[in-house]
Design a protein around this motif. Structure first.
Motif, PDB file in Angstrom:
ATOM      1  N   GLY A 181       0.653  -0.795   0.228  1.00 24.71           N
ATOM      2  CA  GLY A 181      -0.040   0.362   0.387  1.00 24.71           C
ATOM      3  C   GLY A 181       0.916   1.440  -0.022  1.00 24.71           C
ATOM      4  O   GLY A 181       1.559   1.654   0.305  1.00 24.71           O
ATOM      5  N   PHE A 182       0.737   2.609  -0.704  1.00 24.01           N
ATOM      6  CA  PHE A 182       0.828   3.435  -1.170  1.00 24.01           C
ATOM      7  C   PHE A 182       0.073   4.744  -0.446  1.00 24.01           C
ATOM      8  O   PHE A 182      -1.261   4.710  -1.634  1.00 24.01           O
ATOM      9  CB  PHE A 182       1.779   3.810  -2.265  1.00 24.01           C
ATOM     10  N   PHE A 183      -0.243   5.792   0.275  1.00 27.43           N
ATOM     11  CA  PHE A 183      -1.148   6.900   0.634  1.00 27.43           C
ATOM     12  C   PHE A 183      -0.265   7.781   1.408  1.00 27.43           C
ATOM     13  O   PHE A 183       0.635   7.725   2.163  1.00 27.43           O
ATOM     14  CB  PHE A 183      -1.715   6.077   1.633  1.00 27.43           C
ATOM     15  N   GLY A 184      -0.082   8.634   0.235  1.00 29.20           N
ATOM     16  CA  GLY A 184       1.288   9.819   0.193  1.00 29.20           C
ATOM     17  C   GLY A 184       1.050  10.276  -0.840  1.00 29.20           C
ATOM     18  O   GLY A 184       0.499  10.791  -1.754  1.00 29.20           O
ATOM     19  N   LYS A 185       2.252  11.621  -1.125  1.00 23.16           N
ATOM     20  CA  LYS A 185       3.047  11.577  -2.101  1.00 23.16           C
ATOM     21  C   LYS A 185       3.656  10.997  -2.970  1.00 23.16           C
ATOM     22  O   LYS A 185       5.059  10.186  -2.000  1.00 23.16           O
ATOM     23  CB  LYS A 185       4.115  13.433  -1.609  1.00 23.16           C
ATOM     24  N   TRP A 232      -6.811  12.341   5.179  1.00 19.75           N
ATOM     25  CA  TRP A 232      -6.368  11.180   4.639  1.00 19.75           C
ATOM     26  C   TRP A 232      -6.142   9.960   4.248  1.00 19.75           C
ATOM     27  O   TRP A 232      -5.702   8.635   4.084  1.00 19.75           O
ATOM     28  CB  TRP A 232      -7.160  11.933   2.886  1.00 19.75           C
ATOM     29  N   TYR A 233      -4.859  10.263   4.165  1.00 18.89           N
ATOM     30  CA  TYR A 233      -3.494   9.228   4.054  1.00 18.89           C
ATOM     31  C   TYR A 233      -3.353   8.745   5.308  1.00 18.89           C
ATOM     32  O   TYR A 233      -3.338   7.353   5.027  1.00 18.89           O
ATOM     33  CB  TYR A 233      -2.098   9.938   4.367  1.00 18.89           C
ATOM     34  N   ALA A 288      -4.231   4.563   5.760  1.00 18.74           N
ATOM     35  CA  ALA A 288      -3.063   3.162   6.404  1.00 18.74           C
ATOM     36  C   ALA A 288      -4.081   2.618   7.134  1.00 18.74           C
ATOM     37  O   ALA A 288      -3.546   1.717   7.498  1.00 18.74           O
ATOM     38  CB  ALA A 288      -2.246   4.295   6.687  1.00 18.74           C
ATOM     39  N   VAL A 289      -4.611   3.046   8.252  1.00 17.08           N
ATOM     40  CA  VAL A 289      -4.966   2.683   9.142  1.00 17.08           C
ATOM     41  C   VAL A 289      -6.006   1.377   8.392  1.00 17.08           C
ATOM     42  O   VAL A 289      -5.977  -0.024   8.660  1.00 17.08           O
ATOM     43  CB  VAL A 289      -5.823   3.197   9.864  1.00 17.08           C
ATOM     44  N   GLU A 290      -6.862   1.762   8.100  1.00 14.76           N
ATOM     45  CA  GLU A 290      -7.573   0.721   6.710  1.00 14.76           C
ATOM     46  C   GLU A 290      -7.036   0.369   6.081  1.00 14.76           C
ATOM     47  O   GLU A 290      -8.216  -1.593   6.747  1.00 14.76           O
ATOM     48  CB  GLU A 290      -9.194   1.773   5.610  1.00 14.76           C
ATOM     49  N   PHE A 291      -5.929  -0.559   6.098  1.00 12.48           N
ATOM     50  CA  PHE A 291      -4.770  -0.968   4.937  1.00 12.48           C
ATOM     51  C   PHE A 291      -5.030  -1.959   5.955  1.00 12.48           C
ATOM     52  O   PHE A 291      -4.563  -3.163   6.288  1.00 12.48           O
ATOM     53  CB  PHE A 291      -3.695  -0.608   4.445  1.00 12.48           C
ATOM     54  N   ILE A 292      -4.336  -1.761   6.626  1.00 17.14           N
ATOM     55  CA  ILE A 292      -3.510  -2.133   8.063  1.00 17.14           C
ATOM     56  C   ILE A 292      -4.926  -3.479   8.453  1.00 17.14           C
ATOM     57  O   ILE A 292      -4.717  -4.526   8.854  1.00 17.14           O
ATOM     58  CB  ILE A 292      -3.691  -1.719   9.467  1.00 17.14           C
ATOM     59  N   ASN A 311       1.130   3.102  14.650  1.00 21.75           N
ATOM     60  CA  ASN A 311       1.191   2.722  15.689  1.00 21.75           C
ATOM     61  C   ASN A 311      -0.369   1.912  15.804  1.00 21.75           C
ATOM     62  O   ASN A 311      -0.291   0.533  17.095  1.00 21.75           O
ATOM     63  CB  ASN A 311       2.025   3.881  16.709  1.00 21.75           C
ATOM     64  N   GLY A 312      -1.566   2.571  16.597  1.00 24.87           N
ATOM     65  CA  GLY A 312      -2.338   2.043  16.993  1.00 24.87           C
ATOM     66  C   GLY A 312      -2.582   0.664  16.731  1.00 24.87           C
ATOM     67  O   GLY A 312      -3.122   0.121  17.045  1.00 24.87           O
ATOM     68  N   ALA A 313      -3.128   1.236  15.561  1.00 23.98           N
ATOM     69  CA  ALA A 313      -3.965   0.485  14.598  1.00 23.98           C
ATOM     70  C   ALA A 313      -3.190  -1.237  14.512  1.00 23.98           C
ATOM     71  O   ALA A 313      -3.476  -1.878  15.005  1.00 23.98           O
ATOM     72  CB  ALA A 313      -3.564   0.667  13.209  1.00 23.98           C
ATOM     73  N   LEU A 314      -1.179  -1.164  14.809  1.00 22.99           N
ATOM     74  CA  LEU A 314      -0.884  -2.885  14.257  1.00 22.99           C
ATOM     75  C   LEU A 314      -0.577  -3.014  15.597  1.00 22.99           C
ATOM     76  O   LEU A 314      -0.703  -4.225  15.754  1.00 22.99           O
ATOM     77  CB  LEU A 314       0.850  -1.608  14.162  1.00 22.99           C
ATOM     78  N   LYS A 315      -1.012  -1.873  17.000  1.00 21.20           N
ATOM     79  CA  LYS A 315      -1.385  -2.693  18.452  1.00 21.20           C
ATOM     80  C   LYS A 315      -2.507  -3.454  18.004  1.00 21.20           C
ATOM     81  O   LYS A 315      -2.684  -4.404  19.134  1.00 21.20           O
ATOM     82  CB  LYS A 315      -0.917  -1.399  19.588  1.00 21.20           C
TER      83      LYS A 315
END
Length: 462
Positions: A128-132, A200-201, A205-209, A260-264
């Motif tokens: 996944g890529f989210f950003g510039k 948005w980024y 990212a959180v949804e991807f995780i 970091n919270g989504a990973l945990k």
């Protein structure tokens, strides 16, 4: 018989201790996830534990407590496109020929140089890529065709738009588009959109995780901020108490906490490698809309103010946290090191980075495998540092520095040109590059000059 009994007891005890040690950190055969958070133009001083903080960044501080803060981590060129291509390919800009900052619609990074996305996707990772992006703005060089399964963001810097403070007529020819999964979602990003870029980024990212928690993934989050023009979500305006730049950093810190919270929350923390860094130092011509660095000069130079980035690496199952390291590393080393940790084959094409896991791990006997690190500005080779980071040699070159006209509130100040002759700096005792010790250490200068000549022969003869 007595000696045999003692020997048997000793063997039993050692075996038991070995089992206890291993059981305290069970072996996990699943390949690790990888998350790279790459900021834009942030200052070395902007985050704890690197600088004298005037902005609260509790989530970055937590990440540092859970990982290792690297005080001497470098990029090979302190400008957007060159720095990003180096991170993604493990190659110097002089190999890929991606220099400086590319304009909209440029081809960018040649597809013959595999990206992290392509390398990990080929090994079965979800990517996944989210950003510039800013390493190619043509069909074959955009992220959805460079190894990333899911994408969203801008193809280049957020100041390349019709409201550019110095050259709006030129940049206005190119609408600032927001892409998602290979399609244009917003044809012409305006100010009301820019304020939500960080949010948005982060949400993507959180949804991807959350969706890929049961399979190995590579997540690359290169934020548009804190590159000018500065924008933050409405809920972060005024939150820092120190101005708009502080508000932007506060939201970026929030983003780190969300990821970091989504990973945990998904039970992925122990088996995920997290890298937090920046593409280069601050764009100081923008004054109060720029970060700060204690080092000499800033973005767009080969002094440490431009090329040294505050960096954290976290990998709880393998890496002891709450440490600081003064070892010298560079972004080109990330690709081979991550491939080693994930048991992912390296690209077949030649790269410049090397596996530096033993150094990251903190092994006392670990030596940097590089004889040197090279630094360029645009297409000019300007400086070389010994692999251990002790010595840095500037080749004669011109560089930009701030004039008396300072930037403020989104309007840039003015640069002036200066020149540096051949100069050697003792980076251990003089990390701010203030005193030329060429005459005191001619043997060190001669050694670096020889390495510089070899580098020139390799990359700059054609």
């Amino acid at each position: 018989m007595k000696n045999l009994a003692i020997l048997s007891l000793l063997i039993y005890t050692l075996t038991l201790n070995s089992c206890i040690t291993k059981s305290s950190k069970p072996e996990n055969n699943k390949q690790p996830n990888v998350v790279i958070i790459f900021l834009d133009d942030s200052g070395y001083n902007d985050f704890s534990p690197f600088g004298d903080l005037f902005i609260e960044t509790p989530n970055v501080k937590t990440l540092a407590e859970e990982g290792v803060a690297f005080k001497n981590f470098y990029v090979p060129q302190a400008v957007c496109s060159a720095s990003r291509a180096a991170l993604l390919t493990g190659c110097y800009p002089e190999r890929t020929k991606v220099f400086s900052a590319h304009a909209p619609r440029e081809r960018g990074l040649d597809p013959k140089f595999p990206t992290l996305g392509e390398v990990f996707k080929a090994a079965g990772y979800k990517t996944g890529f989210f950003g510039k992006w800013h390493v190619g703005d043509q069909e074959e060089t955009r992220p959805q065709n460079r190894g990333f399964d899911e994408t969203c963001g801008l193809m280049y810097s957020n100041d390349m738009w019709q409201h550019h403070p110095e050259n709006p007529e030129f940049w206005g020819k190119f609408p600032l588009q927001f892409w998602e999964n290979g399609k244009i979602i917003i044809e012409d990003v305006d100010s009301s959109d820019q304020q939500y870029l960080t949010k948005w980024y982060t949400e993507h990212a959180v949804e991807f995780i959350n969706r890929h928690k049961d399979e190995p993934f590579l997540l690359y989050v290169p934020h548009s901020m804190s590159h000018v023009p500065l924008f933050c979500s409405p809920e972060f305006k005024g939150k820092s108490g120190v101005g708009l730049y502080g508000d932007v950093i506060t939201e970026l810190d929030w983003s780190v906490g969300q990821i970091n919270g989504a990973l945990k929350a998904n039970g992925l923390d122990e088996n995920t490698i997290v890298v937090f860094s920046s593409d280069n130092g601050p764009w100081i011509s923008y004054g109060n809309h720029a970060g700060t660095t204690p080092f000499r000069e800033a973005k767009g130079t080969t002094f440490d103010g431009g090329t040294r980035s505050a960096t954290i690496i976290k990998y709880p199952s393998r890496l002891q946290g709450n440490r600081e390291s003064s070892k010298t590393l560079m972004t080109i080393d990330l690709l081979p090191t991550l491939c080693h940790l994930a048991d992912v084959p390296l690209p077949e094409s030649e790269i410049d980075g090397k596996d530096v896991w033993d150094i990251i791990l903190g092994k006392e006997e670990a030596q940097n495998p590089h004889a040197y690190y090279a630094f360029t500005n645009d297409r000019e080779f300007q400086a070389i540092m010994s692999g251990d980071g002790k010595w840095k040699l500037h080749l004669p070159h011109n560089y930009r520095t701030m004039s008396e006209i300072k930037g403020k509130d989104g309007m840039p100040g003015k640069y002036k040109q200066e020149h540096i002759d051949l100069s050697l700096f003792d980076m251990v005792n003089d990390p701010f590059e203030t005193t030329n010790v060429l005459d005191q250490h001619p043997e060190e200068a001669e050694h670096l000059l020889q390495l510089a000549d070899e580098h020139k022969q390799k990359f700059f003869t054609n």
